[in-house]
Write a protein that holds these residues in place. Structure first.
Motif, short mmCIF file in Angstrom:
data_model
loop_
_atom_site.label_atom_id
_atom_site.label_comp_id
_atom_site.label_asym_id
_atom_site.label_seq_id
_atom_site.Cartn_x
_atom_site.Cartn_y
_atom_site.Cartn_z
N ASN A 171 0.87 -1.18 0.00
CA ASN A 171 0.00 0.00 0.00
C ASN A 171 0.91 1.23 0.00
O ASN A 171 1.75 1.38 0.88
N ILE A 172 0.70 2.09 -0.99
CA ILE A 172 1.53 3.28 -1.17
C ILE A 172 0.66 4.52 -0.93
O ILE A 172 -0.47 4.59 -1.41
N THR A 173 1.20 5.50 -0.20
CA THR A 173 0.53 6.78 0.01
C THR A 173 1.52 7.91 -0.22
O THR A 173 2.64 7.87 0.28
N VAL A 174 1.10 8.90 -1.01
CA VAL A 174 1.91 10.10 -1.22
C VAL A 174 1.08 11.28 -0.72
O VAL A 174 -0.04 11.50 -1.18
N ASN A 175 1.61 12.02 0.26
CA ASN A 175 0.98 13.24 0.79
C ASN A 175 1.77 14.43 0.29
O ASN A 175 2.99 14.48 0.48
N TYR A 176 1.08 15.40 -0.30
CA TYR A 176 1.76 16.53 -0.92
C TYR A 176 0.83 17.74 -0.95
O TYR A 176 -0.36 17.62 -0.66
N SER A 177 1.37 18.88 -1.32
CA SER A 177 0.55 20.06 -1.59
C SER A 177 0.59 20.31 -3.08
O SER A 177 1.63 20.16 -3.72
N SER A 178 -0.55 20.68 -3.65
CA SER A 178 -0.75 20.72 -5.09
C SER A 178 -0.82 22.15 -5.63
O SER A 178 -1.89 22.75 -5.70
N PRO A 179 0.33 22.71 -6.06
CA PRO A 179 0.31 24.05 -6.64
C PRO A 179 -0.28 24.04 -8.05
O PRO A 179 -0.39 22.99 -8.68
N ALA A 180 -0.65 25.21 -8.54
CA ALA A 180 -1.20 25.36 -9.90
C ALA A 180 -0.19 26.05 -10.80
O ALA A 180 0.69 26.78 -10.34
N VAL A 181 -0.34 25.83 -12.10
CA VAL A 181 0.54 26.45 -13.09
C VAL A 181 0.31 27.96 -13.14
O VAL A 181 1.25 28.74 -13.12
N LYS A 182 -0.93 28.39 -13.20
CA LYS A 182 -1.32 29.82 -13.23
C LYS A 182 -0.58 30.60 -14.32
O LYS A 182 -0.13 31.72 -14.09
#
Length: 177
Positions: free
Chosen positions: A45-56
């Protein structure tokens, strides 16, 4: 001394509640919201926790995220990668556990770094990636490729073959067995 009556206390409570809810509605959306990718690769079982920026409208690779410098692989805090079983990442063993993931982008090749320190902010003062290389437990090289679609937000995807970072017009696949 006179005690306040129940109607007065009720009115005071009601006004406090209404004021709090009005201020809560003024909250602005988070620029780089927290996100989680989960999946199974083999029996792990794999989990990736991250914050998701936008290209803008920005140029991401080579500008916002420079080539040749370690990057937190997301926004805000360092990205974390967790596996509940030992796995092979690009043919090299990674023990079960939680790791911070950093990446060194390149035009033709990327370094993926799994570091044993977790929970830290993603960058130090001056914008340098916030990790001690002495805590690196695994470093692998992968080849990026053009993404089939434009991804406005950074996203991690976990498949039965591994995981991939997708953002802007680029995909960075990492093989896991």
């Amino acid at each position: 001394m006179k005690t306040p009556n129940k109607n007065f206390l009720f009115t005071l409570f009601f006004l406090f509640t209404m004021t709090a809810s009005v201020f809560a509605q003024d909250a602005k959306p988070v620029a780089s919201p927290a996100a989680t990718a989960t999946g199974k690769v083999g029996g792990a079982n794999i989990t990736v926790n991250y914050s998701s920026p936008a290209v803008k409208g920005r140029t991401i690779w080579g500008e916002l995220v420079p080539y040749g410098k370690a990057w937190r692989a997301g926004a805000n805090k360092a990205t974390t990668f967790t596996t509940d079983k030992d796995i092979k990442v690009e043919g090299k063993t990674l023990k079960a556990g939680s790791y911070s993931v950093f990446m060194v982008p390149g035009e033709k090749e990327w370094q993926i770094i799994f570091n044993s320190e977790t929970g830290q902010g993603g960058t130090k003062q001056g914008g340098v990636a916030n990790f001690d290389p002495a805590n690196n437990v695994l470093v692998v090289n992968v080849k990026p490729k053009k993404s089939a679609t434009m991804n406005e937000r950074l996203v991690y995807e976990i498949t039965n073959k591994g995981f991939a970072l997708k953002w802007e017009n680029l995909e960075v696949p990492v093989a896991i067995k």
